[in-house]
Design a protein around this motif. Structure first.
Motif, PDB file in Angstrom:
ATOM      1  N   HIS A  92       0.967  -1.096   0.067  1.00 21.57           N
ATOM      2  CA  HIS A  92       0.045  -0.098  -0.151  1.00 21.57           C
ATOM      3  C   HIS A  92       0.986   1.390   0.017  1.00 21.57           C
ATOM      4  N   SER A  93       2.013   1.072   0.856  1.00 16.86           N
ATOM      5  CA  SER A  93       2.713   2.342   0.774  1.00 16.86           C
ATOM      6  C   SER A  93       3.296   2.765  -0.530  1.00 16.86           C
ATOM      7  N   VAL A  94       3.543   1.742  -1.433  1.00 11.46           N
ATOM      8  CA  VAL A  94       4.084   2.236  -2.873  1.00 11.46           C
ATOM      9  C   VAL A  94       2.946   2.167  -3.800  1.00 11.46           C
ATOM     10  N   GLY A  95       1.692   2.324  -3.600  1.00 11.28           N
ATOM     11  CA  GLY A  95       0.589   2.404  -4.523  1.00 11.28           C
ATOM     12  C   GLY A  95       0.237   1.055  -5.224  1.00 11.28           C
ATOM     13  N   LEU A  96       0.572   0.002  -4.459  1.00 13.80           N
ATOM     14  CA  LEU A  96      -0.153  -1.284  -4.966  1.00 13.80           C
ATOM     15  C   LEU A  96      -1.083  -1.847  -4.308  1.00 13.80           C
ATOM     16  N   LEU A  97      -2.080  -2.451  -4.843  1.00 15.18           N
ATOM     17  CA  LEU A  97      -3.248  -3.046  -3.968  1.00 15.18           C
ATOM     18  C   LEU A  97      -2.906  -4.487  -3.637  1.00 15.18           C
ATOM     19  N   VAL A  98      -3.516  -5.237  -2.887  1.00 19.37           N
ATOM     20  CA  VAL A  98      -3.257  -6.666  -2.544  1.00 19.37           C
ATOM     21  C   VAL A  98      -4.702  -7.375  -2.762  1.00 19.37           C
ATOM     22  N   ALA A  99      -4.394  -8.380  -3.639  1.00 21.38           N
ATOM     23  CA  ALA A  99      -5.461  -9.417  -3.616  1.00 21.38           C
ATOM     24  C   ALA A  99      -4.942 -10.762  -3.218  1.00 21.38           C
ATOM     25  N   THR A 100      -5.975 -11.778  -2.917  1.00 19.78           N
ATOM     26  CA  THR A 100      -5.660 -13.128  -2.476  1.00 19.78           C
ATOM     27  C   THR A 100      -6.106 -14.194  -3.708  1.00 19.78           C
ATOM     28  N   GLN A 121     -11.286 -14.154   8.206  1.00 13.19           N
ATOM     29  CA  GLN A 121     -10.990 -13.102   9.218  1.00 13.19           C
ATOM     30  C   GLN A 121      -9.728 -12.512   9.333  1.00 13.19           C
ATOM     31  N   ARG A 122      -8.702 -13.152   9.141  1.00  9.57           N
ATOM     32  CA  ARG A 122      -7.429 -12.835   9.277  1.00  9.57           C
ATOM     33  C   ARG A 122      -6.935 -12.000   8.183  1.00  9.57           C
ATOM     34  N   LEU A 123      -7.350 -12.343   6.840  1.00  8.97           N
ATOM     35  CA  LEU A 123      -7.286 -11.519   5.477  1.00  8.97           C
ATOM     36  C   LEU A 123      -7.757 -10.158   5.615  1.00  8.97           C
ATOM     37  N   ILE A 124      -9.041 -10.192   6.146  1.00  2.00           N
ATOM     38  CA  ILE A 124      -9.856  -8.924   6.443  1.00  2.00           C
ATOM     39  C   ILE A 124      -9.067  -7.970   7.395  1.00  2.00           C
ATOM     40  N   GLY A 125      -8.785  -8.836   8.661  1.00  5.77           N
ATOM     41  CA  GLY A 125      -7.879  -7.856   9.537  1.00  5.77           C
ATOM     42  C   GLY A 125      -6.780  -7.428   9.123  1.00  5.77           C
ATOM     43  N   MET A 126      -6.069  -7.831   8.172  1.00 10.56           N
ATOM     44  CA  MET A 126      -4.832  -7.525   7.329  1.00 10.56           C
ATOM     45  C   MET A 126      -5.125  -6.255   6.626  1.00 10.56           C
ATOM     46  N   GLY A 127      -6.261  -6.186   5.960  1.00  7.11           N
ATOM     47  CA  GLY A 127      -6.643  -5.179   5.163  1.00  7.11           C
ATOM     48  C   GLY A 127      -6.387  -5.498   3.653  1.00  7.11           C
ATOM     49  N   VAL A 128      -6.377  -6.805   3.496  1.00  9.99           N
ATOM     50  CA  VAL A 128      -6.074  -7.370   1.950  1.00  9.99           C
ATOM     51  C   VAL A 128      -7.611  -6.528   1.115  1.00  9.99           C
ATOM     52  N   ASN A 129      -7.405  -6.176   0.113  1.00  7.23           N
ATOM     53  CA  ASN A 129      -8.303  -5.115  -0.786  1.00  7.23           C
ATOM     54  C   ASN A 129      -9.158  -6.251  -1.272  1.00  7.23           C
ATOM     55  N   PHE A 130      -8.614  -7.570  -1.981  1.00  2.00           N
ATOM     56  CA  PHE A 130      -9.628  -8.055  -2.807  1.00  2.00           C
ATOM     57  C   PHE A 130      -9.408  -9.499  -2.400  1.00  2.00           C
ATOM     58  N   ILE A 131     -10.595 -10.099  -1.555  1.00  2.89           N
ATOM     59  CA  ILE A 131     -10.544 -11.515  -1.042  1.00  2.89           C
ATOM     60  C   ILE A 131     -11.415 -12.403  -1.805  1.00  2.89           C
ATOM     61  N   GLU A 132     -10.761 -13.286  -2.387  1.00  7.26           N
ATOM     62  CA  GLU A 132     -11.554 -14.217  -3.456  1.00  7.26           C
ATOM     63  C   GLU A 132     -11.651 -15.741  -2.695  1.00  7.26           C
ATOM     64  N   THR A 133     -13.156 -15.966  -2.736  1.00  7.92           N
ATOM     65  CA  THR A 133     -13.692 -16.855  -2.108  1.00  7.92           C
ATOM     66  C   THR A 133     -15.135 -17.618  -2.648  1.00  7.92           C
ATOM     67  N   LEU A 134     -15.131 -19.056  -2.646  1.00  5.92           N
ATOM     68  CA  LEU A 134     -16.296 -19.790  -2.612  1.00  5.92           C
ATOM     69  C   LEU A 134     -17.537 -19.340  -1.868  1.00  5.92           C
ATOM     70  N   ARG A 135     -16.886 -18.887  -0.610  1.00  7.90           N
ATOM     71  CA  ARG A 135     -18.220 -18.447   0.197  1.00  7.90           C
ATOM     72  C   ARG A 135     -18.256 -17.067   0.414  1.00  7.90           C
TER      73      ARG A 135
END
Length: 241
Positions: free
Chosen positions: A190-198, A208-222
């Motif tokens: 984030h500090s260098v202008g990049l977004l994070v997805a999983t 829950q952990r990914l949300i807590g870390m501030g991941v921008n795009f969380i891909e899931t079947l649920r």
């Protein structure tokens, strides 16, 4: 894509909630379950038309296999009437106001996808994944109006060098395996202008952990489970007190 680095999007994976991976129903099911993004697999026919296709072809009613690379779009549609074109995908994602994660199965489709996204005025609503850093960098140079992410599936030997290379290439961000994501990686990206997805994640504790870390795009079947884990406005207000 005009978003803040604090934004979190739940991205419904292909075949989410038991739907067909190559169907528009997957996008609609994810949207109804609370997702504000959708991931799709896009491949190309023998005559270069991009369609929803996860595994290189389709199983027909008689049990035979139609290889997408060996059939034109007209031939594929005649054999498999449920085939979905990229235009249909974009229009449905746009109608749902969903961010569109495109799993790019064939990089030769980028020129066509660029035209389709710009025609729909949705280039900023989409990003491309399933690419190495080198592939993503080359595509970003060739198609500067599209948004590319490099997949990071193992812990990088040199996180700083990885982030510098992605930033220098003008990438949209990094798509990281859930087991590889760390708070330090998210913060540094984030500090260098990049977004994070999983890549796909379905475990509630990991979501829950990914949300807590501030991941921008969380891909899931649920997406229903992930949506339920997002902080409410009341939660966010308490954090600012």
């Amino acid at each position: 894509m005009l978003i803040n680095y604090t934004d979190i999007f739940i991205v419904s994976a292909p075949a989410c909630l038991g739907t067909d991976a190559d169907s528009l129903e997957a996008i609609m099911a994810g949207n109804e379950a609370g997702a504000n993004g959708c991931a799709v697999d896009l491949d190309v026919t023998a005559d270069g038309i991009a369609v929803l296709c996860a595994h290189g072809g389709f199983t027909l009613a008689d049990g035979s296999r139609l290889a997408l690379s060996e059939a034109t779009f007209a031939e594929a549609r005649a054999a498999f009437p449920k085939i979905v074109s990229v235009g249909q995908v974009i229009e449905l994602a746009k109608s749902c106001a969903a961010k569109l994660c495109i799993h790019l199965k064939d990089v030769t489709s980028c020129a066509q996808l660029q035209l389709a996204l710009h025609h729909a005025d949705y280039a900023e609503g989409a990003y491309f994944t399933e690419l190495t850093l080198d592939q993503a960098a080359k595509l970003a140079a060739r198609f500067p109006t599209l948004q590319f992410m490099a997949d990071v599936l193992e812990t990088p030997d040199n996180q700083g060098a990885l982030l510098h290379a992605a930033q220098s290439a003008g990438l949209f961000g990094l798509r990281v395996a859930p087991s590889v994501v760390t708070p330090a990686l998210c913060e540094a990206a984030h500090s260098v202008g990049l977004l994070v997805a999983t890549t796909e994640c379905h475990d509630e504790a990991m979501l829950q952990r990914l949300i807590g870390m501030g991941v921008n795009f969380i891909e899931t079947l649920r997406p229903d489970v992930a949506y339920g884990l997002l902080p409410t406005e009341a939660d966010q207000e308490q954090l600012t007190i």
